[in-house]
Design a protein around this motif. Sequence first.
Motif, PDB file in Angstrom:
ATOM      1  N   VAL A  15     -74.360 -18.955 -33.528  1.00  0.00           N
ATOM      2  CA  VAL A  15     -75.499 -19.986 -33.279  1.00  0.00           C
ATOM      3  C   VAL A  15     -75.401 -20.575 -31.825  1.00  0.00           C
ATOM      4  CG1 VAL A  15     -76.091 -22.362 -34.233  1.00  0.00           C
ATOM      5  CG2 VAL A  15     -75.221 -20.446 -35.740  1.00  0.00           C
ATOM      6  N   GLN A  16     -74.288 -20.879 -31.323  1.00  0.00           N
ATOM      7  CA  GLN A  16     -74.297 -21.385 -30.095  1.00  0.00           C
ATOM      8  C   GLN A  16     -74.959 -20.530 -28.913  1.00  0.00           C
ATOM      9  OE1 GLN A  16     -72.798 -24.729 -28.376  1.00  0.00           O
ATOM     10  NE2 GLN A  16     -73.837 -25.140 -30.165  1.00  0.00           N
ATOM     11  N   ILE A  17     -74.579 -19.307 -28.946  1.00  0.00           N
ATOM     12  CA  ILE A  17     -75.253 -18.200 -28.175  1.00  0.00           C
ATOM     13  C   ILE A  17     -76.539 -17.984 -28.419  1.00  0.00           C
ATOM     14  CG2 ILE A  17     -75.057 -15.766 -27.525  1.00  0.00           C
ATOM     15  CD1 ILE A  17     -71.962 -15.706 -27.792  1.00  0.00           C
ATOM     16  N   LEU A  18     -77.198 -18.256 -29.503  1.00  0.00           N
ATOM     17  CA  LEU A  18     -78.318 -18.134 -29.972  1.00  0.00           C
ATOM     18  C   LEU A  18     -79.054 -19.319 -29.249  1.00  0.00           C
ATOM     19  CD1 LEU A  18     -80.948 -16.826 -31.603  1.00  0.00           C
ATOM     20  CD2 LEU A  18     -80.259 -18.434 -33.139  1.00  0.00           C
ATOM     21  N   ILE A  23     -83.033 -19.726 -26.659  1.00  0.00           N
ATOM     22  CA  ILE A  23     -84.003 -20.790 -26.750  1.00  0.00           C
ATOM     23  C   ILE A  23     -83.952 -21.365 -25.144  1.00  0.00           C
ATOM     24  CG2 ILE A  23     -84.220 -23.134 -27.713  1.00  0.00           C
ATOM     25  CD1 ILE A  23     -83.130 -21.991 -30.311  1.00  0.00           C
ATOM     26  N   PHE A  24     -82.681 -21.657 -24.990  1.00  0.00           N
ATOM     27  CA  PHE A  24     -82.430 -22.424 -23.457  1.00  0.00           C
ATOM     28  C   PHE A  24     -82.782 -21.265 -22.509  1.00  0.00           C
ATOM     29  CE2 PHE A  24     -79.250 -25.448 -25.722  1.00  0.00           C
ATOM     30  CZ  PHE A  24     -80.329 -26.089 -26.381  1.00  0.00           C
ATOM     31  N   GLY A  25     -82.641 -20.459 -22.675  1.00  0.00           N
ATOM     32  CA  GLY A  25     -82.675 -19.391 -21.690  1.00  0.00           C
ATOM     33  C   GLY A  25     -84.317 -19.249 -21.273  1.00  0.00           C
ATOM     34  N   TYR A 318     -68.365 -20.018 -23.875  1.00  0.00           N
ATOM     35  CA  TYR A 318     -68.511 -20.794 -22.587  1.00  0.00           C
ATOM     36  C   TYR A 318     -69.098 -20.041 -21.240  1.00  0.00           C
ATOM     37  CZ  TYR A 318     -66.371 -25.170 -23.904  1.00  0.00           C
ATOM     38  OH  TYR A 318     -65.948 -26.417 -24.341  1.00  0.00           O
ATOM     39  N   LEU A 319     -68.837 -18.909 -21.295  1.00  0.00           N
ATOM     40  CA  LEU A 319     -69.342 -17.899 -20.323  1.00  0.00           C
ATOM     41  C   LEU A 319     -70.956 -17.919 -20.199  1.00  0.00           C
ATOM     42  CD1 LEU A 319     -69.261 -15.958 -17.788  1.00  0.00           C
ATOM     43  CD2 LEU A 319     -68.879 -14.255 -19.466  1.00  0.00           C
ATOM     44  N   VAL A 320     -71.481 -17.798 -21.437  1.00  0.00           N
ATOM     45  CA  VAL A 320     -72.761 -17.794 -21.726  1.00  0.00           C
ATOM     46  C   VAL A 320     -73.455 -19.275 -21.404  1.00  0.00           C
ATOM     47  CG1 VAL A 320     -74.672 -17.512 -23.373  1.00  0.00           C
ATOM     48  CG2 VAL A 320     -72.985 -15.912 -23.459  1.00  0.00           C
ATOM     49  N   SER A 321     -72.905 -20.069 -21.937  1.00  0.00           N
ATOM     50  CA  SER A 321     -73.420 -21.507 -21.855  1.00  0.00           C
ATOM     51  C   SER A 321     -73.485 -22.140 -20.332  1.00  0.00           C
ATOM     52  CB  SER A 321     -72.695 -22.541 -22.852  1.00  0.00           C
ATOM     53  OG  SER A 321     -71.266 -22.610 -22.422  1.00  0.00           O
ATOM     54  N   TRP A 322     -72.297 -21.592 -19.703  1.00  0.00           N
ATOM     55  CA  TRP A 322     -72.049 -22.117 -18.303  1.00  0.00           C
ATOM     56  C   TRP A 322     -73.146 -21.515 -17.299  1.00  0.00           C
ATOM     57  CZ3 TRP A 322     -66.315 -23.400 -17.385  1.00  0.00           C
ATOM     58  CH2 TRP A 322     -66.389 -24.330 -16.365  1.00  0.00           C
ATOM     59  N   ILE A 323     -73.520 -20.130 -17.557  1.00  0.00           N
ATOM     60  CA  ILE A 323     -74.421 -19.432 -16.915  1.00  0.00           C
ATOM     61  C   ILE A 323     -75.862 -20.032 -17.132  1.00  0.00           C
ATOM     62  CG2 ILE A 323     -75.728 -17.075 -16.672  1.00  0.00           C
ATOM     63  CD1 ILE A 323     -73.009 -15.765 -17.202  1.00  0.00           C
ATOM     64  N   VAL A 324     -76.193 -20.159 -18.251  1.00  0.00           N
ATOM     65  CA  VAL A 324     -77.393 -20.846 -18.711  1.00  0.00           C
ATOM     66  C   VAL A 324     -77.644 -22.174 -18.230  1.00  0.00           C
ATOM     67  CG1 VAL A 324     -79.000 -21.816 -20.687  1.00  0.00           C
ATOM     68  CG2 VAL A 324     -77.780 -19.297 -20.836  1.00  0.00           C
ATOM     69  N   ILE A 325     -76.622 -23.043 -18.344  1.00  0.00           N
ATOM     70  CA  ILE A 325     -76.605 -24.358 -17.825  1.00  0.00           C
ATOM     71  C   ILE A 325     -76.836 -24.238 -16.233  1.00  0.00           C
ATOM     72  CG2 ILE A 325     -75.602 -26.506 -17.259  1.00  0.00           C
ATOM     73  CD1 ILE A 325     -74.636 -26.295 -20.586  1.00  0.00           C
ATOM     74  N   GLY A 326     -75.911 -23.595 -15.622  1.00  0.00           N
ATOM     75  CA  GLY A 326     -75.997 -23.311 -14.109  1.00  0.00           C
ATOM     76  C   GLY A 326     -77.523 -23.006 -13.745  1.00  0.00           C
ATOM     77  N   PHE A 327     -77.972 -21.875 -14.034  1.00  0.00           N
ATOM     78  CA  PHE A 327     -79.323 -21.700 -13.767  1.00  0.00           C
ATOM     79  C   PHE A 327     -80.363 -22.796 -13.991  1.00  0.00           C
ATOM     80  CE2 PHE A 327     -77.993 -17.319 -13.883  1.00  0.00           C
ATOM     81  CZ  PHE A 327     -78.688 -16.862 -12.783  1.00  0.00           C
ATOM     82  N   SER A 328     -80.041 -23.462 -15.086  1.00  0.00           N
ATOM     83  CA  SER A 328     -80.963 -24.675 -15.381  1.00  0.00           C
ATOM     84  C   SER A 328     -80.738 -25.857 -14.047  1.00  0.00           C
ATOM     85  CB  SER A 328     -81.045 -25.522 -16.640  1.00  0.00           C
ATOM     86  OG  SER A 328     -81.384 -24.125 -17.519  1.00  0.00           O
TER      87      SER A 328
END
Length: 368
Positions: A15-18, A23-25, A318-328
């Motif tokens: 769910v978090q990766i989704l 969505i956030f991607g 954490y890898l996925v969320s960190w990358i997405v947040i980092g780009f944003s």
Amino acid sequence: MLIIILYFFIFIVAVQILYYLVIFGKFSFAKAQKITPKRIPISVIVCAKNEEENVTNFIPLLAEQNYPDFEIVLIDDASSDETLTLFEGFEKQYPNVRLVKVQNNEAFWGNKKYALTLGIKAAKKEYLLFTDADCYPTSKEWITAMSSQFTMQKTIVLGYGKYEKVANSFLNKIIRFETLLTAIQYFSWAKIGHPYMGVGRNLAYKKEEFFSANGFIEHMQVRSGDDDLFINQVANARNTAVSYTPESFTYSKPKTTYKDWIIQKRRHIATANYYKKFDKFQLGVFYCSQLLFILLTILLLAFQFQWIIVLSLFGLRYLVSWIVIGFSAGKLKEKDVVYWYPIIELVLIVTQINIFITNTFSKPVHWK
């Protein structure tokens, strides 16, 4: 029992990766925006109540905007300090400043929406651009950048309201990260085609949107929400655009004590209770899955149950969320807070639980 918990943990990670990737991607990996200047008429609207220090510093910055056709509507909401006197001075100093004086109305006592309604009715331009009295634009091209996203179909523009950096302040990093995460959410959902909120620090819409919805009447009884509740009511895939060029940002003074920030967050979270059902659901799923991700990780590792799988999924999330947040964060010029992400996330989760419990037993304080 532990195997069931593990399967549930895998589901929560999915769910978090989704949320982060799918969505956030949508916002995180979106292309950089370009500014195509337009010459549409703009009314910049600022509502102030006892903001003499802020309006002294920030109203001149609005007046100096590089834009061919705009006015500034200053709304004094029954201030008891020198705000009204300062506004009267600005009205004499700048030919494009319009002043609206609001007297306390027994039926709408202390209701910012009443003051804003009077200001919107007084505005002479077709398009409205809102910011708060404690905010200022990052550049003289702010109006140009925000208005460039209007089209014949796009009559609502969601902008980004940054907070100033405060040196050596971890609270400031928390505030700016939480603001970043909120922006990632509402920008992403808007790009998907389901806008659900905006921030009054940086928000624009065509005047006809306001009058078609009968203004704030649907939620006038709610003291807050002149920005997010209104957008939640009227925004859709067809009429909403986002603006995230650096020239379109505004800055605001952040809270400097944890107590004051909690009071502010209590208002925001209480207002979200009035969102549409789907919006409350998607926000609830995201924040609950955040909490469960942490709790289930701790539980499974405490029993050392399939710890390699648990740590692998923990690291993947954490890898996925960190990358997405980092780009944003790169798009919104907030990269420095990303380094503190795991710690700040824990602080925010605890804070949200505390606010939920507190709001259950007492009402937050709103615009006075």
